[in-house]
Design a protein around this motif. Structure first.
Motif, PDB file in Angstrom:
ATOM      1  N   GLN A  19      14.203  51.444  22.374  1.00  0.00           N
ATOM      2  CA  GLN A  19      15.384  50.702  21.929  1.00  0.00           C
ATOM      3  C   GLN A  19      16.244  51.549  20.989  1.00  0.00           C
ATOM      4  O   GLN A  19      17.471  51.490  21.039  1.00  0.00           O
ATOM      5  CB  GLN A  19      14.968  49.400  21.221  1.00  0.00           C
ATOM      6  N   VAL A  20      15.584  52.328  20.151  1.00  0.00           N
ATOM      7  CA  VAL A  20      16.353  53.209  19.261  1.00  0.00           C
ATOM      8  C   VAL A  20      17.076  54.275  20.094  1.00  0.00           C
ATOM      9  O   VAL A  20      18.258  54.575  19.861  1.00  0.00           O
ATOM     10  CB  VAL A  20      15.429  53.869  18.214  1.00  0.00           C
ATOM     11  N   ALA A  21      16.368  54.811  21.085  1.00  0.00           N
ATOM     12  CA  ALA A  21      17.002  55.822  21.950  1.00  0.00           C
ATOM     13  C   ALA A  21      18.210  55.218  22.654  1.00  0.00           C
ATOM     14  O   ALA A  21      19.264  55.849  22.777  1.00  0.00           O
ATOM     15  CB  ALA A  21      15.991  56.337  22.970  1.00  0.00           C
ATOM     16  N   LEU A  22      18.047  53.993  23.080  1.00  0.00           N
ATOM     17  CA  LEU A  22      19.135  53.306  23.771  1.00  0.00           C
ATOM     18  C   LEU A  22      20.311  53.065  22.821  1.00  0.00           C
ATOM     19  O   LEU A  22      21.472  53.220  23.194  1.00  0.00           O
ATOM     20  CB  LEU A  22      18.609  51.971  24.311  1.00  0.00           C
ATOM     21  N   GLU A  60      21.747  47.883  29.944  1.00  0.00           N
ATOM     22  CA  GLU A  60      22.098  49.289  29.777  1.00  0.00           C
ATOM     23  C   GLU A  60      20.950  50.226  30.148  1.00  0.00           C
ATOM     24  O   GLU A  60      21.108  51.434  30.155  1.00  0.00           O
ATOM     25  CB  GLU A  60      22.526  49.565  28.330  1.00  0.00           C
ATOM     26  N   ASP A  61      19.779  49.674  30.420  1.00  0.00           N
ATOM     27  CA  ASP A  61      18.638  50.523  30.764  1.00  0.00           C
ATOM     28  C   ASP A  61      18.687  50.966  32.225  1.00  0.00           C
ATOM     29  O   ASP A  61      17.927  51.833  32.628  1.00  0.00           O
ATOM     30  CB  ASP A  61      17.324  49.773  30.536  1.00  0.00           C
ATOM     31  N   TYR A  63      19.749  39.885  38.935  1.00  0.00           N
ATOM     32  CA  TYR A  63      19.792  41.103  38.132  1.00  0.00           C
ATOM     33  C   TYR A  63      19.307  40.820  36.714  1.00  0.00           C
ATOM     34  O   TYR A  63      18.453  41.510  36.176  1.00  0.00           O
ATOM     35  CB  TYR A  63      21.240  41.579  38.134  1.00  0.00           C
ATOM     36  N   GLN A  64      19.840  39.747  36.142  1.00  0.00           N
ATOM     37  CA  GLN A  64      19.443  39.409  34.772  1.00  0.00           C
ATOM     38  C   GLN A  64      17.953  39.099  34.706  1.00  0.00           C
ATOM     39  O   GLN A  64      17.249  39.547  33.804  1.00  0.00           O
ATOM     40  CB  GLN A  64      20.237  38.191  34.273  1.00  0.00           C
ATOM     41  N   VAL A  78      15.372  52.740  38.364  1.00  0.00           N
ATOM     42  CA  VAL A  78      15.234  53.867  37.446  1.00  0.00           C
ATOM     43  C   VAL A  78      15.793  53.440  36.096  1.00  0.00           C
ATOM     44  O   VAL A  78      16.931  52.966  36.005  1.00  0.00           O
ATOM     45  CB  VAL A  78      15.997  55.096  37.975  1.00  0.00           C
ATOM     46  N   LEU A  79      14.985  53.564  35.066  1.00  0.00           N
ATOM     47  CA  LEU A  79      15.395  53.151  33.728  1.00  0.00           C
ATOM     48  C   LEU A  79      15.797  54.354  32.891  1.00  0.00           C
ATOM     49  O   LEU A  79      15.331  55.482  33.131  1.00  0.00           O
ATOM     50  CB  LEU A  79      14.247  52.424  33.023  1.00  0.00           C
TER      51      LEU A  79
END
Lengths: 191, 317
Positions: free
Chosen positions: A85-88, B283-284, B271-272, B307-308
């Motif tokens: 989460q920090v990286a994000l 955003e991942d 998706y959610q 892919v994250l």
């Protein structure tokens, strides 16, 4: 009270089944550690709160998928989420290393009630944070997870996907680097 | 030596003395939110889990319809998921649904041979005879998404509902891979270059793979059917989101190349729910192959997994 792996396993299993008391115990143990780790990484109290909330929300959402692979697994898993989460956060914000205004820093309790001492504590936090953030990334992570996340080497290894010996080496070198960097400031009574 | 020791001691004292602390009001507020979320997600008490497991062992094709709430929140997304995931497979499955063919489902034969009543009537679905054994960590939504099947049909074919929970070792049924798409009633194709907005009532039954996509092996045809394009050059239809997935198993340390990736389109609601089940955030995920190519895999990425961000690194790990 020591935090035993067997107890933690039991708490995780119960929390997974919706046992709120078990979850409260886990939360009471890990919340201050996750917050402290995140606060050192991001600096600003508001950001640290947001990220800490995200970490625990994701942990609850993913609890059913958590695979307990033995001692240290839960702490490692939780801090892996925190690390990600920090990286994000930095990926989104692109402001790693930016100075943070004193009044935006988190509180650092000291037991003193004098306002000027509280300010001094914040300043010490800011300086120590700058020193730690200047370490090589792996060493920085290991030092933060060890001293502020309260993780054992085994848990740090789980969180970062390293083996324990590598963690021990990073920790030793990280502390050496930190001591060297802190020495001039200490001699100048800045820290 | 003593100087070093003293310096170490001072440093450790310093570290342990400067620990930031959160606002107690924030801590308590977050705890209340988490407890509410935990209770919402709690599916079973341990006793119920044992009971469910025993039941599943006795009736592998039938799972107790227990009243719980954890998956209720994804029930609606699943309904919508049914819409998109029906894109390839469902086309054929729907055509045959309801047609009598008891011999096609091994369960039907088993039911006829046993005097033990099956608690839940579960009409067999034609073509849903591919077996899959639930693995530790599998979730209902995860299995549905990974195999690219129609969620509603999956639940129906396996006597499940949106509240059911999969248990490791349990066998579930999936549709047979479509080996000869031409044998299926021709379906309106969607142009990949000029995508048409897709509504729930006007779903394409088949999206052709573009020439750049190599046809996968027959055994993987079901899951591969959701692969739409290797190039994220087309705009996602309204209500759908492009998601980059691994088109093959990617080993940790590998340099990511475009041929390792594929783009699929998920309905927004699915998706959610899906990213939530992955423990990820919007955003991942990546939406275009070119965002990823050239980076290194920071972890093993199984085939068909999204892919994250955390899976990738700019340098070799």
């Amino acid at each position: 009270m020591s935090w035993e792996a067997a107890d933690e396993h039991d708490l995780v299993v119960r929390a997974r089944c919706g046992d709120t008391e078990a979850f409260r115990t886990l939360y009471a143990h890990y919340f201050p550690r996750v917050y402290a780790y995140v606060a050192y990484r991001v600096g600003r109290a508001q950001d640290a709160e947001d990220i800490t909330a995200d970490v625990f929300m994701k942990a609850v959402a993913g609890l059913a998928q958590f695979e307990d692979r033995g001692a240290g697994a839960f702490g490692g898993w939780l801090f892996r989420i925190a690390h990600n989460q920090v990286a994000l956060f930095y990926r989104r914000q692109r402001r790693a290393g930016e100075p943070v205004a004193l009044d935006e820093l988190p509180d650092v309790p000291s037991g003193d009630l004098l306002p000027e001492l509280a300010v001094q504590r914040k300043e010490r936090f800011a300086r120590l944070r700058a020193l730690i953030l200047a370490l090589a990334p792996r060493r920085r992570e290991v030092v933060l997870l060890r001293f502020f996340g309260g993780l054992r080497n085994q848990e740090i290894a789980e969180a970062l996907g390293l083996d324990e010996r590598t963690v021990a080496a990073h920790l030793s070198r990280g502390l050496d680097d930190l001591r060297r960097r802190a020495a001039p400031e200490r001699e100048g009574e800045l820290l | 030596m003593t100087d070093n020791h003293n310096r170490d001691r001072a440093l450790l004292d310093e570290l342990s003395a400067v620990v930031p602390q959160a606002d107690p009001a924030f801590r308590d507020r977050l705890e209340a939110q988490l407890l509410a979320q935990l209770q919402e997600r709690a599916l079973h008490t341990p006793e119920e889990e044992i009971s469910a497991m025993q039941h599943a062992l006795m009736y592998p094709h039938s799972v107790p319809q227990e009243a719980n709430h954890s998956l209720r929140s994804v029930a609606a997304p699943l309904t919508l998921a049914a819409a998109l995931l029906m894109v390839i497979l469902a086309g054929s499955a729907l055509l045959f649904m309801g047609q009598p063919d008891s011999g096609a489902d091994p369960l039907a034969a088993a039911q006829q041979q046993t005097a033990t009543p099956i608690p839940t009537a579960c009409p067999p679905l034609l073509n849903w005879t591919e077996r899959y054994t639930v693995q530790p960590g599998d979730t209902l939504l995860g299995v549905i998404v990974r195999h690219g099947v129609d969620a509603r049909l999956f639940l129906e074919a396996n006597c499940l509902d949106e509240n059911s929970r999969l248990i490791p070792g349990q066998t579930v049924y999936l549709p047979l891979p479509i080996e000869e798409p031409s044998a299926i009633s021709p379906a309106p194709a969607v142009s990949l270059l000029t995508p048409t907005p897709i509504g729930a009532d006007a779903l394409p039954l088949q999206i052709p793979l573009p020439p750049t996509v190599q046809a996968p092996s027959a055994s993987a045809a079901v899951t591969d059917a959701i692969v739409v394009t290797l190039e994220a050059t087309i705009a996602a239809p309204a209500g759908y989101v492009p998601v980059v997935i691994a088109a093959q198993d990617i080993a940790r340390g590998a340099v990511i190349t475009p041929d390792m990736l594929a783009v699929v389109y998920w309905p927004l609601d699915l998706y959610q729910a899906a990213i939530s089940s992955l423990g990820a955030d919007v955003e991942d995920l990546y939406s275009a192959v070119e965002q990823i190519a050239g980076l290194y895999a920071n972890a093993d990425i199984p085939r068909f997994q999204p892919v994250l961000v955390a899976d990738l690194a700019p340098q070799q790990p």
